[in-house]
Design a protein around this motif. Structure first.
Motif, mmCIF file in Angstrom:
data_model
loop_
_atom_site.group_PDB
_atom_site.id
_atom_site.type_symbol
_atom_site.label_atom_id
_atom_site.label_comp_id
_atom_site.label_asym_id
_atom_site.label_seq_id
_atom_site.Cartn_x
_atom_site.Cartn_y
_atom_site.Cartn_z
ATOM 1 N N LYS A 18 58.805 50.482 75.680
ATOM 2 C CA LYS A 18 57.488 51.075 75.441
ATOM 3 C C LYS A 18 56.524 50.600 76.531
ATOM 4 C CE LYS A 18 53.107 50.644 73.936
ATOM 5 N NZ LYS A 18 52.094 49.585 74.068
ATOM 6 N N GLY A 74 52.536 50.618 77.769
ATOM 7 C CA GLY A 74 51.164 50.833 77.319
ATOM 8 C C GLY A 74 50.330 51.549 78.365
ATOM 9 N N GLY A 75 49.095 51.854 77.980
ATOM 10 C CA GLY A 75 48.208 52.648 78.829
ATOM 11 C C GLY A 75 48.046 52.113 80.240
ATOM 12 N N THR A 89 53.645 45.610 79.113
ATOM 13 C CA THR A 89 52.191 45.661 79.117
ATOM 14 C C THR A 89 51.632 44.996 80.367
ATOM 15 O OG1 THR A 89 50.247 45.121 77.782
ATOM 16 C CG2 THR A 89 52.115 43.648 77.543
ATOM 17 N N ASP A 90 50.399 44.463 80.295
ATOM 18 C CA ASP A 90 49.785 43.875 81.487
ATOM 19 C C ASP A 90 49.609 42.372 81.391
ATOM 20 O OD1 ASP A 90 47.831 43.872 79.583
ATOM 21 O OD2 ASP A 90 46.289 44.833 80.803
ATOM 22 N N LEU A 113 50.473 35.426 74.735
ATOM 23 C CA LEU A 113 49.960 34.159 75.251
ATOM 24 C C LEU A 113 49.371 33.325 74.116
ATOM 25 C CD1 LEU A 113 48.096 35.520 78.427
ATOM 26 C CD2 LEU A 113 50.508 34.997 78.160
ATOM 27 N N ASP A 147 43.928 34.899 73.673
ATOM 28 C CA ASP A 147 43.528 36.058 74.484
ATOM 29 C C ASP A 147 43.079 35.572 75.867
ATOM 30 O OD1 ASP A 147 42.311 38.234 75.691
ATOM 31 O OD2 ASP A 147 41.387 38.944 73.838
ATOM 32 N N ARG A 164 41.448 36.863 78.149
ATOM 33 C CA ARG A 164 40.096 37.228 78.558
ATOM 34 C C ARG A 164 39.093 36.195 78.062
ATOM 35 N NH1 ARG A 164 40.706 43.078 76.144
ATOM 36 N NH2 ARG A 164 41.631 41.655 74.629
ATOM 37 N N LYS A 175 45.357 41.479 70.348
ATOM 38 C CA LYS A 175 45.455 42.908 70.645
ATOM 39 C C LYS A 175 46.778 43.286 71.304
ATOM 40 C CE LYS A 175 43.412 46.565 73.315
ATOM 41 N NZ LYS A 175 43.208 46.754 74.747
ATOM 42 N N VAL A 176 47.494 42.303 71.792
ATOM 43 C CA VAL A 176 48.706 42.604 72.544
ATOM 44 C C VAL A 176 49.750 43.353 71.718
ATOM 45 C CG1 VAL A 176 49.667 40.299 72.142
ATOM 46 C CG2 VAL A 176 50.361 41.569 74.174
HETATM 47 P P1 ADP Z 1 48.801 48.129 76.260
HETATM 48 O O1 ADP Z 1 47.880 49.125 76.844
HETATM 49 O O2 ADP Z 1 49.953 47.793 77.149
HETATM 50 O O3 ADP Z 1 49.217 48.467 74.860
HETATM 51 P P2 ADP Z 1 46.885 46.267 75.215
HETATM 52 O O4 ADP Z 1 45.606 46.296 75.958
HETATM 53 O O5 ADP Z 1 46.983 46.945 73.906
HETATM 54 O O6 ADP Z 1 48.005 46.758 76.215
HETATM 55 O O7 ADP Z 1 47.347 44.749 74.999
HETATM 56 C C1 ADP Z 1 47.414 43.854 76.092
HETATM 57 C C2 ADP Z 1 46.147 43.027 76.141
HETATM 58 O O8 ADP Z 1 46.042 42.253 74.944
HETATM 59 C C3 ADP Z 1 46.117 41.998 77.236
HETATM 60 O O9 ADP Z 1 45.651 42.545 78.454
HETATM 61 C C4 ADP Z 1 45.180 40.919 76.685
HETATM 62 O O10 ADP Z 1 43.886 41.068 77.220
HETATM 63 C C5 ADP Z 1 45.107 41.213 75.190
HETATM 64 N N1 ADP Z 1 45.462 40.050 74.366
HETATM 65 C C6 ADP Z 1 44.753 39.610 73.301
HETATM 66 N N2 ADP Z 1 45.320 38.522 72.760
HETATM 67 C C7 ADP Z 1 46.426 38.262 73.490
HETATM 68 C C8 ADP Z 1 47.438 37.266 73.417
HETATM 69 N N3 ADP Z 1 47.444 36.292 72.494
HETATM 70 N N4 ADP Z 1 48.436 37.313 74.320
HETATM 71 C C9 ADP Z 1 48.469 38.278 75.265
HETATM 72 N N5 ADP Z 1 47.535 39.239 75.373
HETATM 73 C C10 ADP Z 1 46.521 39.249 74.513
#
Ligand code: ADP
Ligand code: ASP
Ligand code: MG
Length: 446
Positions: A5, A7-8, A223-224, A229, A232, A234, A259-260
């Motif tokens: 899969k 993601g965006g 994903t990115d 992790l 988050d 960010r 959000k991951v």
């Molecule tokens: P996709 O578009 O691939 O579905 P998302 O934006 O939904 O990606 O999810 C990836 C993002 O989730 C990361 O860029 C990060 O900013 C955020 N994120 C929040 N909490 C975590 C975490 N514990 N570990 C990794 N990423 C996280």
């Protein structure tokens, strides 16, 4: 077979799509099913267009439509070095025509039902998968022929039994070594054929469901970030990738705001004993997270997550009800009104509980007023510390409170499964609280 899969952000433009194509080709010996999200921020753009149309701003909606069309045509033209195949070109014209019709309909009626919104939102994934499938020469499957859901538009619940049968008919027979099969995440359809979506971020859930019904060897969420992790990134830039995460930990983290992963992703995979990995599309040989059923990580706290704003309700009994009778009566009201409660902390004569910030409170409080007094505290956030060994580590709550220093904790609650210790703080303290907790409880212990 295997599910990949993306993601965006992984399919945001032509360069990203080339990278995805490379990863999909590498997976050819494993019979890959590629589940794609919409390109970049397309879904947000579709929501914005629909909202503009709803207010009667047809020009604004058409401008959004034009921007989306330009971005998709640009990606297609770059992928095919300006020579976009006729069939793909025709499909794009058709899909953007459909979008225009839908937006005009909404603008004319100034009415945007959840059903119309889903029809509009579905275009993001239908577009990205058409372009990608044409580029890799893969088989394109309309997820709506397989992903059967109920009719709760905007947040539809997949019906796994029906999906299993439909997947055997429409998806299974196509999946083959040396063939890339491409379908959409996020979208589905009701039995009557109305388009639905699984809720924002729902592509992860789609991938896990497809993997479960098709008996995948692995579900890879590309994903990115280099996996899940410790927090988050960010908020806490020094957050580290977690190499192994238990299903229970991942589910808690997702539910409490990481959000991951989409909150519901894990369930279908756990039940089918399928490992889920989370990987970085741009760093495919880098670190990644494996989520599986038996993991003993040896850390008291594996990761932190947060969710806010939320609302805290403190409910006290105004009658001399025995506490058990009071709790039963209280939760009956929440249950009947379909209001879900996340954290609960009870005292002798009162109960504090947290609900989403957008829950309609007035009717709820009116009903509770017949037997209880309710105080409302808005603008709060939940911070969850999650770890399999939390339960067997004495003194962790004390460490957590001391790490927070002068940040006031308004509520504390340990999850029933004992792998989640949650606190409630003022929403504006969320980031600082995460940084302090990470420094002391996560980074400090490694
Ligand atoms: P996709 O578009 O691939 O579905 P998302 O934006 O939904 O990606 O999810 C990836 C993002 O989730 C990361 O860029 C990060 O900013 C955020 N994120 C929040 N909490 C975590 C975490 N514990 N570990 C990794 N990423 C996280
Ligand atoms: N495209 C949808 C969204 O942006 C689904 C997803 O990306 O998972 O919410
Ligand atoms: Mg996502």
């Amino acid at each position: 077979m295997i599910v990949l899969k993306f993601g965006g952000s992984s399919v945001a433009d032509a360069a990203c799509m080339r990278q995805v194509a490379e990863l999909a080709r590498e997976a050819l010996p494993q019979a890959p099913l590629v589940v794609l999200s919409a390109m970049g921020k397309t879904t947000n753009g579709l929501f914005a267009a629909a909202k503009a149309a709803e207010t009667g701003d047809l020009a604004g909606a058409m401008e959004q439509q034009r921007l989306l069309m330009a971005a998709h045509r640009k990606a297609a033209s770059e992928l095919f070095d300006e020579a976009v195949p006729e069939a793909l070109d025709g499909t794009l014209t058709e899909l953007f025509g459909e979008l225009e019709l839908l937006l005009r309909g909404v603008a004319l009626l100034r009415e945007l039902s959840p059903r119309s919104m889903d029809a509009i939102a579905s275009l993001g994934e239908r577009l990205s998968t058409r372009i990608f499938a044409a580029f890799v020469g893969g088989a394109w499957v309309d997820a709506r022929t397989v992903m059967r859901t109920d009719n709760v538009f905007g947040e539809a619940a997949p019906q796994q039994q029906a999906i299993r049968i439909l997947a055997d008919q429409h998806l299974g027979p196509l999946i083959h070594v040396d063939r890339i099969v491409v379908t959409q995440g996020y979208i589905g359809a009701t039995e009557e054929g109305y388009t639905t979506t699984l809720g924002r971020g729902g592509s992860d859930y789609s991938a896990a469901l497809f993997g479960a019904v098709l008996g995948a060897r692995e579900v890879q969420i590309w994903t990115d970030v280099e996996g899940v992790l410790t927090c988050d990134p960010r908020v806490v830039p020094e957050a580290l990738p977690i190499s192994e995460l238990s299903f229970a930990e991942a589910a808690e983290l997702a539910a409490f705001g990481a959000k991951v992963l989409h909150p519901a992703t894990i369930q279908p995979a756990v039940e089918a004993h399928i490992p889920v990995t989370v990987r970085h599309t741009q760093k495919p040989r880098g670190r990644f997270t494996t989520i599986s059923s038996e993991v003993n990580t040896g850390r008291p706290i594996t990761a932190l997550a947060s969710r806010g704003p939320i609302t805290v309700l403190t409910v006290s009994s105004t009658r001399m009800l025995a506490q058990s009778g009071f709790l039963a009566r209280l939760f009956e009201v929440f249950g009947r009104r379909g209001v879900s409660v996340d954290l609960v902390a009870t005292a002798e004569v009162s109960v504090s509980l947290t609900v989403e910030a957008d829950v309609p409170l007035r009717p709820l409080i009116q009903e509770l007023a017949s037997f209880a007094k309710v105080e409302v505290h808005e603008g709060r956030a939940i911070i969850a510390a999650v770890g399999e060994r939390l339960k067997s580590t004495p003194g962790i709550a004390a460490q957590l409170l001391s790490a927070l220093g002068d940040i006031n904790v308004e509520m504390i609650s340990q999850g029933g499964n004992e792998i989640n210790l949650s606190i409630v703080v003022q929403v504006e303290h969320t980031h600082e609280a995460l940084r302090r907790l990470h420094r002391v409880l996560v980074a400090g212990i490694r």
